[in-house]
Scaffold this active site. Structure first.
Site, PDB file in Angstrom:
ATOM      1  CB  SER A 150      59.597  22.253  96.085  1.00 12.21           C
ATOM      2  OG  SER A 150      59.677  23.661  96.145  1.00 12.21           O
ATOM      3  CB  THR A 151      60.026  23.633 100.710  1.00 16.75           C
ATOM      4  OG1 THR A 151      59.605  24.753  99.935  1.00 16.75           O
ATOM      5  CG2 THR A 151      60.528  24.107 102.064  1.00 16.75           C
ATOM      6  CG  HIS A 177      60.565  23.839  92.658  1.00 16.39           C
ATOM      7  ND1 HIS A 177      59.301  23.722  93.209  1.00 16.39           N
ATOM      8  CD2 HIS A 177      60.487  23.301  91.417  1.00 16.39           C
ATOM      9  CE1 HIS A 177      58.497  23.147  92.329  1.00 16.39           C
ATOM     10  NE2 HIS A 177      59.196  22.876  91.235  1.00 16.39           N
ATOM     11  CG  MET A 270      53.754  25.357  99.216  1.00 11.81           C
ATOM     12  SD  MET A 270      54.119  27.032  99.796  1.00 11.81           S
ATOM     13  CE  MET A 270      52.457  27.700  99.920  1.00 11.81           C
ATOM     14  CG  ASP A 273      56.193  21.489  89.512  1.00 10.06           C
ATOM     15  OD1 ASP A 273      55.604  21.201  88.455  1.00 10.06           O
ATOM     16  OD2 ASP A 273      57.416  21.714  89.587  1.00 10.06           O
TER      17      ASP A 273
END
Length: 330
Positions: A150-151, A177, A270, A273
């Site tokens: 993600s991030t 993401h 973050m 998931d």
């Protein structure tokens, strides 16, 4: 200034100042030393990308970029993530009330997440395509590597995918993401700098060894075995996840199809998931590798898996590509 007003509505955020252009931003960042900077790619004078480059060199600080809803804006945003920006948000259209409402809700949350992130700046790319010899051994006990991030993920993937040799004997699936419209340019960028072929997956894509498949943003991504083939499926099931695609959905399906022949990799991001999917993979006999806190932009997703006791290896991003290859050929 509308952006300033949006942020000032959140009691946890203090706006120290606003800059007129890139040069003004650099001066004020040096003087005020803010915890987070928001910056538009398109600015008069020194543009956002040049300003970002100088920020990372001289005053490393988390930067959240504002991205235009255009093809050029997408390319520039991905470039900003390469240069060290921790995250981005798409600017809403002037007449799109729903998009504006979403923007006003998401921006403060991204700012607060960025404030807890670790800035690593621009990392040099791994050895360019063609400099690493193909594998001498082409067989492997594994058939799949499933990666979730993600991030900080786009920059992390640029440290991993180019390290994979040209005749890598397994397939790779990536869930990142990211908003709609970004996965295809991201795949194209990774393909250009890598030995291995990288594409955005589509509905019905046959999953083959020696290819990297980026799950398309905005769809529930899973894999399914039909006869002798394994194919990508989009929106074939109803997800409980807040993310489309989600790491949990993808790796859970990988666990069902590949079982112990799959390796799960969880990178910076973050939240948690991937935890459910990796747990399912672990129960089927698969292995799990997590990125170390030392190199994560946000140590959330790897931390959740580590604390659950399902991780076999924890490694720094700098050796993640090498670690994946070693696991495949073990």
């Amino acid at each position: 200034m509308r952006l300033k007003k949006i942020l000032e509505q959140d009691p946890e955020i203090i706006v120290t100042d606003a800059a007129r252009n890139g040069e003004d931003a650099l001066r004020k960042i040096a003087a005020l030393q803010p915890h987070v900077v928001t910056m538009d790619v398109e600015m008069p004078g020194v543009d956002g990308l040049e300003a970002l480059k100088r920020i990372m060199e001289d005053y490393p600080v988390p930067v959240v970029m504002l991205s235009a809803l255009t093809a050029q804006g997408t390319v520039e945003t991905l470039r900003a993530l390469e240069l060290g920006a921790v995250d981005f948000i798409q600017k809403p259209g002037f007449m799109d009330a729903r998009a504006l409402e979403k923007f006003e809700k998401e921006l403060p949350e991204k700012i607060k997440t960025a404030a807890t992130s670790t800035v690593h700046g621009k990392r040099p790319l791994p050895k360019p395509a063609g400099s690493i010899p193909v594998l001498g051994k082409k067989s492997s006990p594994l058939k799949m590597v499933a990666i979730g991030c993600s991030t900080g993920g786009p920059a992390a993937l640029q440290q991993i995918i180019p390290v994979l040799p040209k005749n890598f004997p397994v397939a790779v699936i990536v869930v990142q993401h990211i908003p709609k419209g970004f996965t295809r340019p991201m795949a194209e960028r990774l393909d250009k700098i890598s030995h291995i072929t990288v594409v955005e997956a589509e509905r019905g894509t046959v999953i083959k060894a020696g290819q990297v498949y980026i799950a398309p943003a905005g769809s529930v991504f899973t894999v399914k075995k039909t006869g002798e083939e394994i194919r990508a499926e989009l929106d074939a099931l109803t997800t409980r996840s807040a993310f489309k695609p989600s790491v949990d959905d993808m790796i859970s399906s990988v666990a069902d199809v590949y079982g112990e022949q799959a390796l799960g990799v969880i990178l910076t991001g973050m939240g948690n998931d991937g935890l459910k999917g990796l747990s399912a993979l672990k129960r089927k006999g698969g292995r799990v590798v997590a990125e170390a806190e030392s190199s994560c932009v946000v140590f959330g997703m790897p931390k959740a898996a580590i604390e659950a006791g399902i991780v076999d290896q924890v490694v720094d991003l700098s050796i993640m590509g090498e670690t994946i290859v070693k696991n495949v050929l073990r």
